[in-house]
Design a protein around this motif. Structure first.
Motif, PDB file in Angstrom:
ATOM      1  N   ILE A 290       0.859  -1.182   0.000  1.00  0.00           N
ATOM      2  CA  ILE A 290       0.000   0.000   0.000  1.00  0.00           C
ATOM      3  C   ILE A 290       0.891   1.227   0.000  1.00  0.00           C
ATOM      4  O   ILE A 290       1.840   1.346   0.785  1.00  0.00           O
ATOM      5  CB  ILE A 290      -0.972   0.004   1.196  1.00  0.00           C
ATOM      6  CG1 ILE A 290      -1.904   1.213   1.103  1.00  0.00           C
ATOM      7  CG2 ILE A 290      -0.246  -0.035   2.530  1.00  0.00           C
ATOM      8  CD1 ILE A 290      -3.101   1.127   2.020  1.00  0.00           C
ATOM      9  N   ASP A 291       0.612   2.137  -0.927  1.00  0.00           N
ATOM     10  CA  ASP A 291       1.398   3.367  -1.027  1.00  0.00           C
ATOM     11  C   ASP A 291       1.175   4.244   0.201  1.00  0.00           C
ATOM     12  O   ASP A 291       0.073   4.305   0.743  1.00  0.00           O
ATOM     13  CB  ASP A 291       1.008   4.146  -2.282  1.00  0.00           C
ATOM     14  CG  ASP A 291       1.383   3.422  -3.558  1.00  0.00           C
ATOM     15  OD1 ASP A 291       2.214   2.498  -3.493  1.00  0.00           O
ATOM     16  OD2 ASP A 291       0.822   3.763  -4.629  1.00  0.00           O
ATOM     17  N   LEU A 292       2.229   4.940   0.611  1.00  0.00           N
ATOM     18  CA  LEU A 292       2.135   5.813   1.781  1.00  0.00           C
ATOM     19  C   LEU A 292       1.916   7.269   1.406  1.00  0.00           C
ATOM     20  O   LEU A 292       2.089   8.164   2.236  1.00  0.00           O
ATOM     21  CB  LEU A 292       3.396   5.655   2.638  1.00  0.00           C
ATOM     22  CG  LEU A 292       3.572   4.274   3.283  1.00  0.00           C
ATOM     23  CD1 LEU A 292       4.856   4.208   4.093  1.00  0.00           C
ATOM     24  CD2 LEU A 292       2.371   3.921   4.153  1.00  0.00           C
ATOM     25  N   THR A 293       1.559   7.498   0.178  1.00  0.00           N
ATOM     26  CA  THR A 293       1.188   8.838  -0.283  1.00  0.00           C
ATOM     27  C   THR A 293      -0.168   8.742  -0.972  1.00  0.00           C
ATOM     28  O   THR A 293      -0.523   7.689  -1.519  1.00  0.00           O
ATOM     29  CB  THR A 293       2.229   9.396  -1.261  1.00  0.00           C
ATOM     30  OG1 THR A 293       2.429   8.459  -2.332  1.00  0.00           O
ATOM     31  CG2 THR A 293       3.553   9.638  -0.557  1.00  0.00           C
ATOM     32  N   PRO A 294      -0.964   9.832  -0.943  1.00  0.00           N
ATOM     33  CA  PRO A 294      -2.287   9.798  -1.567  1.00  0.00           C
ATOM     34  C   PRO A 294      -2.172   9.376  -3.036  1.00  0.00           C
ATOM     35  O   PRO A 294      -1.199   9.741  -3.695  1.00  0.00           O
ATOM     36  CB  PRO A 294      -2.786  11.237  -1.422  1.00  0.00           C
ATOM     37  CG  PRO A 294      -2.021  11.772  -0.249  1.00  0.00           C
ATOM     38  CD  PRO A 294      -0.678  11.120  -0.308  1.00  0.00           C
ATOM     39  N   PRO A 295      -3.101   8.593  -3.548  1.00  0.00           N
ATOM     40  CA  PRO A 295      -4.365   8.158  -2.930  1.00  0.00           C
ATOM     41  C   PRO A 295      -4.271   6.847  -2.156  1.00  0.00           C
ATOM     42  O   PRO A 295      -5.270   6.148  -2.004  1.00  0.00           O
ATOM     43  CB  PRO A 295      -5.283   7.995  -4.149  1.00  0.00           C
ATOM     44  CG  PRO A 295      -4.358   7.517  -5.225  1.00  0.00           C
ATOM     45  CD  PRO A 295      -3.055   8.226  -4.994  1.00  0.00           C
ATOM     46  N   TYR A 296      -3.073   6.481  -1.681  1.00  0.00           N
ATOM     47  CA  TYR A 296      -2.882   5.293  -0.862  1.00  0.00           C
ATOM     48  C   TYR A 296      -3.368   4.025  -1.589  1.00  0.00           C
ATOM     49  O   TYR A 296      -4.180   3.250  -1.095  1.00  0.00           O
ATOM     50  CB  TYR A 296      -3.594   5.434   0.490  1.00  0.00           C
ATOM     51  CG  TYR A 296      -3.187   6.679   1.226  1.00  0.00           C
ATOM     52  CD1 TYR A 296      -1.918   6.779   1.789  1.00  0.00           C
ATOM     53  CD2 TYR A 296      -4.043   7.766   1.330  1.00  0.00           C
ATOM     54  CE1 TYR A 296      -1.524   7.946   2.453  1.00  0.00           C
ATOM     55  CE2 TYR A 296      -3.668   8.930   1.985  1.00  0.00           C
ATOM     56  CZ  TYR A 296      -2.401   9.017   2.539  1.00  0.00           C
ATOM     57  OH  TYR A 296      -2.014  10.158   3.188  1.00  0.00           O
ATOM     58  N   ALA A 297      -2.833   3.844  -2.775  1.00  0.00           N
ATOM     59  CA  ALA A 297      -3.267   2.733  -3.626  1.00  0.00           C
ATOM     60  C   ALA A 297      -2.728   1.401  -3.113  1.00  0.00           C
ATOM     61  O   ALA A 297      -1.597   1.318  -2.637  1.00  0.00           O
ATOM     62  CB  ALA A 297      -2.793   2.971  -5.061  1.00  0.00           C
ATOM     63  N   TRP A 298      -3.539   0.360  -3.236  1.00  0.00           N
ATOM     64  CA  TRP A 298      -3.163  -1.001  -2.886  1.00  0.00           C
ATOM     65  C   TRP A 298      -2.730  -1.748  -4.146  1.00  0.00           C
ATOM     66  O   TRP A 298      -3.247  -1.512  -5.228  1.00  0.00           O
ATOM     67  CB  TRP A 298      -4.339  -1.758  -2.278  1.00  0.00           C
ATOM     68  CG  TRP A 298      -4.791  -1.294  -0.931  1.00  0.00           C
ATOM     69  CD1 TRP A 298      -5.492  -0.155  -0.647  1.00  0.00           C
ATOM     70  CD2 TRP A 298      -4.617  -1.969   0.315  1.00  0.00           C
ATOM     71  NE1 TRP A 298      -5.757  -0.076   0.694  1.00  0.00           N
ATOM     72  CE2 TRP A 298      -5.238  -1.188   1.316  1.00  0.00           C
ATOM     73  CE3 TRP A 298      -4.009  -3.160   0.680  1.00  0.00           C
ATOM     74  CZ2 TRP A 298      -5.261  -1.559   2.647  1.00  0.00           C
ATOM     75  CZ3 TRP A 298      -4.026  -3.546   2.011  1.00  0.00           C
ATOM     76  CH2 TRP A 298      -4.642  -2.756   2.992  1.00  0.00           C
ATOM     77  N   SER A 299      -1.805  -2.692  -3.975  1.00  0.00           N
ATOM     78  CA  SER A 299      -1.416  -3.562  -5.076  1.00  0.00           C
ATOM     79  C   SER A 299      -0.885  -4.863  -4.496  1.00  0.00           C
ATOM     80  O   SER A 299      -0.550  -4.950  -3.310  1.00  0.00           O
ATOM     81  CB  SER A 299      -0.363  -2.899  -5.973  1.00  0.00           C
ATOM     82  OG  SER A 299       0.789  -2.561  -5.219  1.00  0.00           O
ATOM     83  N   VAL A 300      -0.819  -5.882  -5.332  1.00  0.00           N
ATOM     84  CA  VAL A 300      -0.280  -7.169  -4.915  1.00  0.00           C
ATOM     85  C   VAL A 300       0.791  -7.599  -5.903  1.00  0.00           C
ATOM     86  O   VAL A 300       0.847  -7.120  -7.031  1.00  0.00           O
ATOM     87  CB  VAL A 300      -1.377  -8.255  -4.827  1.00  0.00           C
ATOM     88  CG1 VAL A 300      -2.391  -7.919  -3.761  1.00  0.00           C
ATOM     89  CG2 VAL A 300      -2.065  -8.448  -6.174  1.00  0.00           C
ATOM     90  N   GLY A 301       1.659  -8.507  -5.454  1.00  0.00           N
ATOM     91  CA  GLY A 301       2.738  -8.969  -6.310  1.00  0.00           C
ATOM     92  C   GLY A 301       4.047  -8.322  -5.918  1.00  0.00           C
ATOM     93  O   GLY A 301       4.139  -7.532  -4.977  1.00  0.00           O
TER      94      GLY A 301
END
Length: 317
Positions: free
Chosen positions: A125-136
């Motif tokens: 999960i990104d720690l800057t907006p928009p705090y996007a989630w990703s996998v892999g």
């Protein structure tokens, strides 16, 4: 950790929900980085980020996000609400807690599938907006918090007994795959075992072939024809912990029967830590306590008598 709260996330899948995740801190704390709370719009919640001292503040921040405030990082501290004359707790460092909505598909489905099917998964999960989630594991620019979700380790209980049922029930919350082996048809058909564990009618040496250092085998039948096969197979399988139930005299006889088996000195017998318990539940607790202690390379002694860090620096089983 996500695994600790994800069953609640799945249960409340039709409710708006916020995840609060401990992503950084500047001092000691009761919970590791990645500790997670899941807060639903109906007021129910699961998990913790500090062990109890800041959860109220986190709940307030999460409810604000549920009410429409933008996701973000909340900075909380255990001593934030103390009066000037009150003693500051030893773990009074600042905690940075990222509050976001539960990720949408396909990330949400990927996490559910990985946890359900014991498949490892890297969740970012990104720690800057928009705090996007990703996998892999694909590299992504920018600061992020990454949690590796490992597959569960296996706890093999040899003997479909009432004690095995108690051990299996207690082990549910330890996030282990529990397998109960017994060649006796009447035992495996008792119906006494949690639905979450696998009950297999098999001789242990037929099933125990390849286990890893995070896995454990505990023989519980009191029948040498079964237990001895299990111990031989477990010692040759790579299992990190091998134990057998029985008195000290029973274990001495066992060692004589198995003399010459490679790795025999690794067998823990009698199985369990010295808790002094007599009931099934207490005996099950003793056995599982030893499984956890061995898995974390700890002695199992009382914390007040030791000087090591309370939490292990090794990956927990």
């Amino acid at each position: 950790m996500l695994r600790e709260v994800w069953p609640f996330v799945v249960e409340k899948r039709d409710s708006p929900m916020v995840l609060a995740r401990l992503v950084d801190r500047d001092g000691p704390g009761a919970r590791p980085l990645g500790a997670t709370m899941a807060i639903a719009a109906d007021g129910t919640w699961r998990g913790s980020v500090s062990g109890g001292c800041v959860e109220g503040m986190v709940l307030d921040a999460a409810r604000a996000v549920l009410d429409g405030e933008a996701p973000g990082v909340a900075v909380v501290a255990p001593g934030a609400h103390l009066m000037p004359w009150e003693e500051t707790p030893a773990c009074a460092g600042e905690l940075r807690v990222l509050l976001t909505h539960v990720p949408d598909d396909p990330v949400r489905s990927a996490i559910t599938s990985a946890i359900t099917n014991d498949r490892p998964l890297s969740v970012r999960i990104d720690l800057t907006p928009p705090y996007a989630w990703s996998v892999g594991t694909a590299p992504v620019d920018g600061p992020a918090f990454v949690e590796e979700l490992p597959g569960r380790n296996t706890l093999v209980l040899v003997g479909a007994t009432d004690l095995a049922a108690s051990v299996a029930a207690l082990a549910e919350s330890l996030h282990r795959r529990v397998v109960i082996l017994d060649p006796r048809p009447g035992h495996v058909a008792s119906g006494a075992f949690p639905v979450s564990c696998e009950v297999i009618r098999a001789w242990p040496d037929e099933w125990i072939t390849s286990l890893g250092p995070g896995d454990a085998v505990v023989a519980l039948t009191h029948d040498p024809r079964i237990d001895d096969l299990a111990i031989r197979a477990a010692l040759g399988s790579g299992a990190g912990h091998v134990a057998a139930l029985g008195s000290r005299a029973t274990h001495a006889q066992r060692l004589r029967r198995l003399e010459g088996v490679p790795g025999l000195e690794r067998v823990c017998g009698p199985a369990g830590l010295d808790l002094g318990g007599a009931s099934l539940a207490e005996t099950a607790l003793s056995i599982l306590a030893e499984v956890v202690a061995v898995g974390n390379a700890r002695s199992g002694r009382r914390l007040r008598d030791g000087r090591d860090s309370i939490r292990t620096t090794l990956p927990a089983w």
